[in-house]
Design a protein around this motif. Structure first.
Motif, PDB file in Angstrom:
ATOM      1  N   LEU A   1      47.643  43.090  42.480  1.00 25.41           N
ATOM      2  CA  LEU A   1      46.717  41.979  42.330  1.00 25.41           C
ATOM      3  C   LEU A   1      45.295  42.481  42.100  1.00 25.41           C
ATOM      4  CD1 LEU A   1      47.942  39.408  45.018  1.00 25.41           C
ATOM      5  CD2 LEU A   1      48.734  39.771  42.676  1.00 25.41           C
ATOM      6  N   LEU A   2      44.924  43.555  42.785  1.00 25.69           N
ATOM      7  CA  LEU A   2      43.587  44.109  42.602  1.00 25.69           C
ATOM      8  C   LEU A   2      43.408  44.631  41.177  1.00 25.69           C
ATOM      9  CD1 LEU A   2      40.851  44.865  43.809  1.00 25.69           C
ATOM     10  CD2 LEU A   2      41.870  47.013  44.580  1.00 25.69           C
ATOM     11  N   ASN A   3      44.415  45.320  40.658  1.00 23.68           N
ATOM     12  CA  ASN A   3      44.333  45.812  39.280  1.00 23.68           C
ATOM     13  C   ASN A   3      44.242  44.659  38.285  1.00 23.68           C
ATOM     14  OD1 ASN A   3      44.401  48.535  39.923  1.00 23.68           O
ATOM     15  ND2 ASN A   3      46.617  48.648  39.859  1.00 23.68           N
ATOM     16  N   LEU A   4      44.975  43.588  38.535  1.00 29.60           N
ATOM     17  CA  LEU A   4      44.878  42.399  37.693  1.00 29.60           C
ATOM     18  C   LEU A   4      43.466  41.826  37.742  1.00 29.60           C
ATOM     19  CD1 LEU A   4      48.214  40.514  38.478  1.00 29.60           C
ATOM     20  CD2 LEU A   4      47.493  41.299  36.229  1.00 29.60           C
ATOM     21  N   ALA A   5      42.925  41.741  38.937  1.00 25.77           N
ATOM     22  CA  ALA A   5      41.591  41.172  39.122  1.00 25.77           C
ATOM     23  C   ALA A   5      40.531  41.986  38.401  1.00 25.77           C
ATOM     24  CB  ALA A   5      41.267  41.076  40.612  1.00 25.77           C
ATOM     25  N   GLN A   6      40.748  43.301  38.311  1.00 25.13           N
ATOM     26  CA  GLN A   6      39.765  44.180  37.686  1.00 25.13           C
ATOM     27  C   GLN A   6      40.027  44.398  36.193  1.00 25.13           C
ATOM     28  OE1 GLN A   6      39.708  47.720  40.128  1.00 25.13           O
ATOM     29  NE2 GLN A   6      38.755  46.667  41.842  1.00 25.13           N
ATOM     30  N   GLY A   7      41.008  43.668  35.642  1.00 25.02           N
ATOM     31  CA  GLY A   7      41.253  43.749  34.214  1.00 25.02           C
ATOM     32  C   GLY A   7      41.883  45.035  33.738  1.00 25.02           C
ATOM     33  N   TYR A 209      49.219  31.133  46.116  1.00 25.80           N
ATOM     34  CA  TYR A 209      48.634  32.201  46.935  1.00 25.80           C
ATOM     35  C   TYR A 209      48.106  33.329  46.053  1.00 25.80           C
ATOM     36  CZ  TYR A 209      48.267  36.070  50.233  1.00 25.80           C
ATOM     37  OH  TYR A 209      47.798  37.126  50.963  1.00 25.80           O
ATOM     38  N   VAL A 210      48.904  33.749  45.089  1.00 26.81           N
ATOM     39  CA  VAL A 210      48.513  34.845  44.197  1.00 26.81           C
ATOM     40  C   VAL A 210      47.258  34.485  43.406  1.00 26.81           C
ATOM     41  CG1 VAL A 210      49.168  36.099  42.104  1.00 26.81           C
ATOM     42  CG2 VAL A 210      50.767  35.934  44.011  1.00 26.81           C
ATOM     43  N   TYR A 211      47.222  33.289  42.868  1.00 26.26           N
ATOM     44  CA  TYR A 211      46.054  32.865  42.089  1.00 26.26           C
ATOM     45  C   TYR A 211      44.792  32.878  42.947  1.00 26.26           C
ATOM     46  CZ  TYR A 211      48.914  31.227  38.121  1.00 26.26           C
ATOM     47  OH  TYR A 211      49.755  31.151  37.038  1.00 26.26           O
ATOM     48  N   LYS A 212      44.909  32.403  44.190  1.00 28.74           N
ATOM     49  CA  LYS A 212      43.756  32.367  45.093  1.00 28.74           C
ATOM     50  C   LYS A 212      43.294  33.778  45.452  1.00 28.74           C
ATOM     51  CE  LYS A 212      42.350  30.487  49.612  1.00 28.74           C
ATOM     52  NZ  LYS A 212      42.080  31.778  50.313  1.00 28.74           N
ATOM     53  N   GLN A 213      44.236  34.642  45.825  1.00 28.20           N
ATOM     54  CA  GLN A 213      43.882  36.000  46.223  1.00 28.20           C
ATOM     55  C   GLN A 213      43.270  36.780  45.067  1.00 28.20           C
ATOM     56  OE1 GLN A 213      44.017  35.775  49.782  1.00 28.20           O
ATOM     57  NE2 GLN A 213      44.480  37.927  49.465  1.00 28.20           N
ATOM     58  N   THR A 214      43.856  36.630  43.891  1.00 24.58           N
ATOM     59  CA  THR A 214      43.369  37.383  42.742  1.00 24.58           C
ATOM     60  C   THR A 214      41.966  36.933  42.353  1.00 24.58           C
ATOM     61  OG1 THR A 214      45.651  37.532  41.965  1.00 24.58           O
ATOM     62  CG2 THR A 214      43.945  38.166  40.413  1.00 24.58           C
ATOM     63  N   GLU A 215      41.698  35.655  42.440  1.00 25.41           N
ATOM     64  CA  GLU A 215      40.362  35.159  42.113  1.00 25.41           C
ATOM     65  C   GLU A 215      39.326  35.678  43.110  1.00 25.41           C
ATOM     66  OE1 GLU A 215      37.277  33.667  40.171  1.00 25.41           O
ATOM     67  OE2 GLU A 215      39.342  33.840  39.423  1.00 25.41           O
ATOM     68  N   GLN A 219      36.128  38.086  42.115  1.00 26.75           N
ATOM     69  CA  GLN A 219      34.727  37.846  42.467  1.00 26.75           C
ATOM     70  C   GLN A 219      34.133  39.038  43.205  1.00 26.75           C
ATOM     71  OE1 GLN A 219      34.568  34.123  44.603  1.00 26.75           O
ATOM     72  NE2 GLN A 219      35.431  32.947  42.900  1.00 26.75           N
ATOM     73  N   LEU A 220      34.917  39.614  44.116  1.00 29.10           N
ATOM     74  CA  LEU A 220      34.455  40.781  44.862  1.00 29.10           C
ATOM     75  C   LEU A 220      34.239  41.972  43.933  1.00 29.10           C
ATOM     76  CD1 LEU A 220      33.888  41.297  47.872  1.00 29.10           C
ATOM     77  CD2 LEU A 220      36.186  42.238  48.075  1.00 29.10           C
ATOM     78  N   SER A 221      35.170  42.177  42.996  1.00 27.23           N
ATOM     79  CA  SER A 221      35.067  43.280  42.048  1.00 27.23           C
ATOM     80  C   SER A 221      33.856  43.118  41.137  1.00 27.23           C
ATOM     81  CB  SER A 221      36.346  43.386  41.211  1.00 27.23           C
ATOM     82  OG  SER A 221      37.461  43.687  42.029  1.00 27.23           O
ATOM     83  N   GLU A 223      31.150  41.581  41.966  1.00 25.78           N
ATOM     84  CA  GLU A 223      29.988  41.855  42.821  1.00 25.78           C
ATOM     85  C   GLU A 223      29.699  43.351  42.893  1.00 25.78           C
ATOM     86  OE1 GLU A 223      28.806  41.389  47.548  1.00 25.78           O
ATOM     87  OE2 GLU A 223      30.291  40.046  46.673  1.00 25.78           O
ATOM     88  N   TYR A 224      30.783  44.145  42.931  1.00 22.10           N
ATOM     89  CA  TYR A 224      30.622  45.596  42.992  1.00 22.10           C
ATOM     90  C   TYR A 224      30.606  46.241  41.607  1.00 22.10           C
ATOM     91  CZ  TYR A 224      31.781  44.910  47.919  1.00 22.10           C
ATOM     92  OH  TYR A 224      31.791  44.493  49.233  1.00 22.10           O
ATOM     93  N   LYS A 225      30.564  45.373  40.567  1.00 23.00           N
ATOM     94  CA  LYS A 225      30.491  45.846  39.162  1.00 23.00           C
ATOM     95  C   LYS A 225      31.697  46.727  38.791  1.00 23.00           C
ATOM     96  CE  LYS A 225      25.454  45.519  38.864  1.00 23.00           C
ATOM     97  NZ  LYS A 225      25.301  44.775  40.144  1.00 23.00           N
ATOM     98  N   LEU A 226      32.889  46.265  39.185  1.00 18.54           N
ATOM     99  CA  LEU A 226      34.118  47.039  38.929  1.00 18.54           C
ATOM    100  C   LEU A 226      35.005  46.411  37.879  1.00 18.54           C
ATOM    101  CD1 LEU A 226      35.013  47.742  42.648  1.00 18.54           C
ATOM    102  CD2 LEU A 226      34.097  49.405  41.033  1.00 18.54           C
ATOM    103  N   SER A 227      34.783  45.147  37.555  1.00 18.34           N
ATOM    104  CA  SER A 227      35.659  44.457  36.610  1.00 18.34           C
ATOM    105  C   SER A 227      35.415  44.959  35.197  1.00 18.34           C
ATOM    106  CB  SER A 227      35.422  42.946  36.672  1.00 18.34           C
ATOM    107  OG  SER A 227      35.766  42.455  37.956  1.00 18.34           O
ATOM    108  N   GLN A 228      36.502  45.028  34.416  1.00 20.48           N
ATOM    109  CA  GLN A 228      36.394  45.489  33.044  1.00 20.48           C
ATOM    110  C   GLN A 228      36.238  44.298  32.101  1.00 20.48           C
ATOM    111  OE1 GLN A 228      39.795  47.975  32.220  1.00 20.48           O
ATOM    112  NE2 GLN A 228      39.272  49.434  33.822  1.00 20.48           N
TER     113      GLN A 228
END
Length: 228
Positions: A1-7, A209-215, A219-221, A223-228
Motif C-alpha cells: 500500500l505504501l508503494n502504491l501511495a508513493q506511485g 479500508y485499503v482506499y482509506k489507508q492508501t490515501e 498524504q503523508l508521503s 508531506e515528506y516529498k516522497l511521492s512520484q
C-alpha cells in the motif's frame, strides 16, 4: 500500500485491482537495547528534541520505506524534521535486530512479528507499538504510542487481491473461501504461529479500508516529498 501511495507502480493505483481478503495484521514498533538509558517513548522524544543527531535509528529499507516512515512520524511528533535524523538503512528486520543487539544503532524500527524471540530473552525493550490499542496475548505488556500520549499508528495488513478482469463469479468463490477459512479456529493457530494478529476483512469492507489507508499514506508521503 505504501508503494502504491508513493506511485512506485507507474500509473497503477489501488483502484486497479480487486481487493479480496485481509487475513492478518502486523504493527510497527520502536525498540532499544535492554541496557539503553531510554526507558519509554517520552525519553526517546526528549532525546530527539535535545539532539536528534545523537541517536542512530536502524530500519529495513531506505528513505521512504516502511521503517523510515515510522521514524519520520516519530520525528514529526517530536517537532523536528526527519532530515535531521540519523537513519541507517539495513537489509531487513533481522539485520536491524542484530545491529541493535550489538549496539551499532541506538534505536531499532520494525514490526511486531520480528521481535518475539528477543522479547522472550529480554535482550530488547520495546518503547512503543504503533497500534490503536494494546495487543493481545504475548504482546499484551507492550505499551502503545497512543497510551503514552503520541498518536502514531502503523498497521501493516497481510492479504490478497485479484486482477481487475477476474469474473464476479470467480471473485465471489474466493471471497467465500476466505470467509470460511478465517472462521475456522485452525486458521487462528496458523496466524498466531507467524506472530501475526487478527484482521478479517473481505470484499467491499477490505476495499474501503485499503482506499482509506492508501490515501492517508499518500498524504503523508506528499508531506515528506516522497511521492512520484
Amino acid at each position: 500500500l505504501l508503494n502504491l501511495a508513493q506511485g512506485k507502480f507507474g500509473h497503477f493505483t489501488e483502484k486497479d485491482v480487486k481487493w479480496l481478503s485481509g487475513v492478518a495484521v502486523d504493527y510497527g514498533l520502536v525498540s532499544v537495547h535492554k541496557d539503553s538509558p531510554l526507558k519509554n517513548l517520552d525519553d526517546l522524544m526528549k532525546a530527539l528534541r535535545e539532539n536528534p543527531k545523537a541517536l542512530s535509528f536502524g530500519g529495513a529499507g531506505s528513505v521512504g520505506g516502511q521503517d523510515w516512515m515510522q521514524t519520520a512520524m516519530l520525528a514529526k511528533k517530536a517537532g523536528i524534521s526527519p532530515a535531521d535524523l540519523r537513519f541507517v538503512a539495513l537489509e531487513g528486520g533481522g539485520e536491524v535486530l542484530t545491529s541493535l543487539l550489538g549496539q551499532h544503532i541506538q534505536v531499532g524500527v520494525g514490526n511486531i512479528s520480528e521481535v518475539s524471540s528477543y522479547l522472550e530473552s529480554g535482550d530488547i525493550r520495546v518503547l512503543a507499538v504503533f497500534a490503536n490499542r494494546r495487543l493481545d496475548g504475548k504482546f499484551s505488556k507492550l505499551p502503545t504510542a497512543k497510551e503514552q500520549g503520541y498518536d502514531i499508528e502503523w498497521p501493516v495488513i497481510r492479504g490478497f487481491y485479484m486482477g481487475p478482469k477476474v469474473s464476479d463469479e470467480a471473485y465471489g468463490w474466493w471471497k467465500n473461501a476466505f470467509d470460511k477459512m478465517m472462521a475456522n479456529q485452525k486458521f487462528d493457530a496458523v496466524r498466531e504461529n507467524q506472530d501475526l494478529l487478527p484482521f478479517q476483512l473481505t470484499g467491499e469492507e477490505l476495499k474501503a479500508y485499503v482506499y482509506k489507508q492508501t490515501e492517508e499514506m499518500r498524504q503523508l508521503s506528499q508531506e515528506y516529498k516522497l511521492s512520484q
